[in-house]
Design a protein around this motif. Structure first.
Motif, PDB file in Angstrom:
ATOM      1  N   MET A 268      -5.431 -13.659   9.218  1.00  0.00           N
ATOM      2  CA  MET A 268      -4.579 -13.371   8.070  1.00  0.00           C
ATOM      3  C   MET A 268      -4.565 -11.862   7.838  1.00  0.00           C
ATOM      4  SD  MET A 268      -4.956 -14.971   4.313  1.00  0.00           S
ATOM      5  CE  MET A 268      -3.998 -14.357   2.978  1.00  0.00           C
ATOM      6  N   ASN A 269      -3.391 -11.312   7.653  1.00  0.00           N
ATOM      7  CA  ASN A 269      -3.262  -9.876   7.425  1.00  0.00           C
ATOM      8  C   ASN A 269      -3.590  -9.524   5.979  1.00  0.00           C
ATOM      9  OD1 ASN A 269      -2.461  -9.381  10.033  1.00  0.00           O
ATOM     10  ND2 ASN A 269      -0.291  -9.576   9.570  1.00  0.00           N
ATOM     11  N   LYS A 270      -4.257  -8.422   5.798  1.00  0.00           N
ATOM     12  CA  LYS A 270      -4.631  -7.950   4.470  1.00  0.00           C
ATOM     13  C   LYS A 270      -3.516  -7.081   3.911  1.00  0.00           C
ATOM     14  CE  LYS A 270      -7.825  -5.005   2.067  1.00  0.00           C
ATOM     15  NZ  LYS A 270      -8.759  -3.933   2.141  1.00  0.00           N
ATOM     16  N   ARG A 271      -3.134  -7.313   2.669  1.00  0.00           N
ATOM     17  CA  ARG A 271      -2.168  -6.438   2.011  1.00  0.00           C
ATOM     18  C   ARG A 271      -2.906  -5.215   1.495  1.00  0.00           C
ATOM     19  NH1 ARG A 271       2.955  -7.810   0.936  1.00  0.00           N
ATOM     20  NH2 ARG A 271       3.130  -6.477  -0.886  1.00  0.00           N
ATOM     21  N   ARG A 272      -2.377  -4.055   1.795  1.00  0.00           N
ATOM     22  CA  ARG A 272      -3.008  -2.807   1.373  1.00  0.00           C
ATOM     23  C   ARG A 272      -2.086  -2.071   0.419  1.00  0.00           C
ATOM     24  NH1 ARG A 272      -4.576  -3.543   6.734  1.00  0.00           N
ATOM     25  NH2 ARG A 272      -6.794  -3.274   7.070  1.00  0.00           N
ATOM     26  N   SER A 273      -2.694  -1.381  -0.525  1.00  0.00           N
ATOM     27  CA  SER A 273      -1.923  -0.569  -1.462  1.00  0.00           C
ATOM     28  C   SER A 273      -1.499   0.730  -0.784  1.00  0.00           C
ATOM     29  CB  SER A 273      -2.765  -0.257  -2.699  1.00  0.00           C
ATOM     30  OG  SER A 273      -3.813   0.639  -2.364  1.00  0.00           O
ATOM     31  N   LYS A 274      -0.589   1.429  -1.415  1.00  0.00           N
ATOM     32  CA  LYS A 274      -0.135   2.719  -0.905  1.00  0.00           C
ATOM     33  C   LYS A 274      -1.311   3.687  -0.805  1.00  0.00           C
ATOM     34  CE  LYS A 274       3.858   4.149  -2.397  1.00  0.00           C
ATOM     35  NZ  LYS A 274       4.938   4.771  -3.189  1.00  0.00           N
ATOM     36  N   ILE A 275      -2.210   3.648  -1.763  1.00  0.00           N
ATOM     37  CA  ILE A 275      -3.380   4.528  -1.759  1.00  0.00           C
ATOM     38  C   ILE A 275      -4.283   4.199  -0.571  1.00  0.00           C
ATOM     39  CG2 ILE A 275      -5.512   5.095  -3.006  1.00  0.00           C
ATOM     40  CD1 ILE A 275      -3.859   4.749  -5.607  1.00  0.00           C
ATOM     41  N   GLU A 276      -4.464   2.902  -0.297  1.00  0.00           N
ATOM     42  CA  GLU A 276      -5.289   2.504   0.851  1.00  0.00           C
ATOM     43  C   GLU A 276      -4.671   2.983   2.159  1.00  0.00           C
ATOM     44  OE1 GLU A 276      -7.545  -1.574  -0.219  1.00  0.00           O
ATOM     45  OE2 GLU A 276      -5.358  -1.676  -0.353  1.00  0.00           O
ATOM     46  N   TRP A 277      -3.330   2.889   2.283  1.00  0.00           N
ATOM     47  CA  TRP A 277      -2.668   3.376   3.488  1.00  0.00           C
ATOM     48  C   TRP A 277      -2.845   4.879   3.643  1.00  0.00           C
ATOM     49  CZ3 TRP A 277      -1.723   0.774   7.580  1.00  0.00           C
ATOM     50  CH2 TRP A 277      -1.435  -0.581   7.508  1.00  0.00           C
ATOM     51  N   ARG A 278      -2.728   5.613   2.547  1.00  0.00           N
ATOM     52  CA  ARG A 278      -2.938   7.072   2.611  1.00  0.00           C
ATOM     53  C   ARG A 278      -4.348   7.384   3.101  1.00  0.00           C
ATOM     54  NH1 ARG A 278       1.044  10.113  -0.857  1.00  0.00           N
ATOM     55  NH2 ARG A 278       2.188   8.485  -1.877  1.00  0.00           N
ATOM     56  N   GLN A 279      -5.322   6.656   2.586  1.00  0.00           N
ATOM     57  CA  GLN A 279      -6.710   6.874   2.999  1.00  0.00           C
ATOM     58  C   GLN A 279      -6.901   6.562   4.482  1.00  0.00           C
ATOM     59  OE1 GLN A 279      -8.659   4.343   0.128  1.00  0.00           O
ATOM     60  NE2 GLN A 279      -9.034   6.045  -1.277  1.00  0.00           N
ATOM     61  N   LEU A 280      -6.324   5.460   4.939  1.00  0.00           N
ATOM     62  CA  LEU A 280      -6.438   5.097   6.355  1.00  0.00           C
ATOM     63  C   LEU A 280      -5.791   6.148   7.250  1.00  0.00           C
ATOM     64  CD1 LEU A 280      -5.752   1.265   6.186  1.00  0.00           C
ATOM     65  CD2 LEU A 280      -7.863   2.368   6.964  1.00  0.00           C
ATOM     66  N   ILE A 281      -4.644   6.650   6.840  1.00  0.00           N
ATOM     67  CA  ILE A 281      -3.937   7.661   7.631  1.00  0.00           C
ATOM     68  C   ILE A 281      -4.752   8.951   7.675  1.00  0.00           C
ATOM     69  CG2 ILE A 281      -1.870   9.121   7.666  1.00  0.00           C
ATOM     70  CD1 ILE A 281      -0.396   6.532   6.542  1.00  0.00           C
ATOM     71  N   ASP A 282      -5.344   9.325   6.559  1.00  0.00           N
ATOM     72  CA  ASP A 282      -6.218  10.505   6.533  1.00  0.00           C
ATOM     73  C   ASP A 282      -7.448  10.300   7.420  1.00  0.00           C
ATOM     74  OD1 ASP A 282      -4.544  11.859   4.801  1.00  0.00           O
ATOM     75  OD2 ASP A 282      -5.741  11.432   3.012  1.00  0.00           O
ATOM     76  N   GLU A 283      -8.039   9.113   7.359  1.00  0.00           N
ATOM     77  CA  GLU A 283      -9.217   8.815   8.180  1.00  0.00           C
ATOM     78  C   GLU A 283      -8.878   8.883   9.665  1.00  0.00           C
ATOM     79  OE1 GLU A 283     -11.068   5.115   7.036  1.00  0.00           O
ATOM     80  OE2 GLU A 283     -11.022   5.680   4.920  1.00  0.00           O
ATOM     81  N   GLN A 284      -7.719   8.353  10.038  1.00  0.00           N
ATOM     82  CA  GLN A 284      -7.319   8.391  11.443  1.00  0.00           C
ATOM     83  C   GLN A 284      -7.133   9.826  11.911  1.00  0.00           C
ATOM     84  OE1 GLN A 284      -3.890   9.191  12.789  1.00  0.00           O
ATOM     85  NE2 GLN A 284      -4.853   9.088  14.791  1.00  0.00           N
ATOM     86  N   ALA A 285      -6.480  10.642  11.094  1.00  0.00           N
ATOM     87  CA  ALA A 285      -6.251  12.038  11.459  1.00  0.00           C
ATOM     88  C   ALA A 285      -7.575  12.780  11.639  1.00  0.00           C
ATOM     89  CB  ALA A 285      -5.394  12.730  10.396  1.00  0.00           C
TER      90      ALA A 285
ATOM     91  N   TYR B 226       4.571   2.434  10.523  1.00  0.00           N
ATOM     92  CA  TYR B 226       5.544   2.289   9.436  1.00  0.00           C
ATOM     93  C   TYR B 226       5.080   3.044   8.193  1.00  0.00           C
ATOM     94  CZ  TYR B 226       7.817   0.193   5.397  1.00  0.00           C
ATOM     95  OH  TYR B 226       8.473   0.019   4.207  1.00  0.00           O
ATOM     96  N   TRP B 227       3.831   2.809   7.789  1.00  0.00           N
ATOM     97  CA  TRP B 227       3.326   3.447   6.580  1.00  0.00           C
ATOM     98  C   TRP B 227       3.171   4.956   6.748  1.00  0.00           C
ATOM     99  CZ3 TRP B 227       3.299   2.047   1.746  1.00  0.00           C
ATOM    100  CH2 TRP B 227       3.502   0.701   1.449  1.00  0.00           C
ATOM    101  N   LYS B 228       2.800   5.391   7.925  1.00  0.00           N
ATOM    102  CA  LYS B 228       2.679   6.833   8.157  1.00  0.00           C
ATOM    103  C   LYS B 228       4.040   7.513   7.997  1.00  0.00           C
ATOM    104  CE  LYS B 228       0.570  10.195  11.208  1.00  0.00           C
ATOM    105  NZ  LYS B 228      -0.276  10.399  12.373  1.00  0.00           N
ATOM    106  N   ARG B 229       5.088   6.914   8.569  1.00  0.00           N
ATOM    107  CA  ARG B 229       6.439   7.468   8.419  1.00  0.00           C
ATOM    108  C   ARG B 229       6.908   7.386   6.966  1.00  0.00           C
ATOM    109  NH1 ARG B 229       6.803   4.485  12.942  1.00  0.00           N
ATOM    110  NH2 ARG B 229       7.906   2.790  11.888  1.00  0.00           N
ATOM    111  N   LYS B 230       6.668   6.262   6.331  1.00  0.00           N
ATOM    112  CA  LYS B 230       7.105   6.045   4.943  1.00  0.00           C
ATOM    113  C   LYS B 230       6.454   7.058   4.003  1.00  0.00           C
ATOM    114  CE  LYS B 230       6.981   2.505   1.318  1.00  0.00           C
ATOM    115  NZ  LYS B 230       8.369   2.428   0.931  1.00  0.00           N
ATOM    116  N   LEU B 231       5.158   7.248   4.135  1.00  0.00           N
ATOM    117  CA  LEU B 231       4.452   8.145   3.227  1.00  0.00           C
ATOM    118  C   LEU B 231       4.769   9.612   3.523  1.00  0.00           C
ATOM    119  CD1 LEU B 231       1.057   6.274   2.994  1.00  0.00           C
ATOM    120  CD2 LEU B 231       2.881   6.353   1.297  1.00  0.00           C
ATOM    121  N   ARG B 232       5.044   9.937   4.774  1.00  0.00           N
ATOM    122  CA  ARG B 232       5.416  11.309   5.127  1.00  0.00           C
ATOM    123  C   ARG B 232       6.763  11.667   4.503  1.00  0.00           C
ATOM    124  NH1 ARG B 232       6.087  11.835  11.039  1.00  0.00           N
ATOM    125  NH2 ARG B 232       3.903  11.321  11.089  1.00  0.00           N
ATOM    126  N   ALA B 233       7.665  10.686   4.397  1.00  0.00           N
ATOM    127  CA  ALA B 233       9.006  10.921   3.867  1.00  0.00           C
ATOM    128  C   ALA B 233       9.024  11.048   2.342  1.00  0.00           C
ATOM    129  CB  ALA B 233       9.937   9.786   4.290  1.00  0.00           C
TER     130      ALA B 233
END
Length: 86
Positions: free
Chosen positions: A1-18, A40-47
């Protein structure tokens, strides 16, 4: 089952990956994150224009070790700054 993540969680994950030095594919594989969702989220948040932080505007920096030879800062807006040796 996929976990739903908030926008803040996606930002944190993208920062962690970088900051990790891993490719997106390797990072997502280790975390069990669908690569397409990450992209998808990386492009969305960058825009999006950066939002104003709700905190005090100051960040606390504490070294992990006394003999640390590098400093790394994480910012809320999909950026990081690394100083010193790797």
């Amino acid at each position: 089952m996929n976990k739903r993540r908030s926008k803040i969680e996606w930002r944190q994950l993208i920062d962690e990956q970088a900051a990790s030095g891993l490719s997106q594919k390797a990072f997502c594989g280790q975390r069990g994150i669908p690569l397409a969702s990450f992209g998808y989220w990386k492009r969305k948040l960058r825009a999006e224009p950066p939002s104003t932080p709700t905190g005090s505007g100051t960040d606390t920096v504490s070294p992990r070790r006394r003999d640390a030879k590098r400093i790394q800062f994480f910012f809320l807006f999909l950026a990081s700054l690394r100083l010193g040796e790797r």
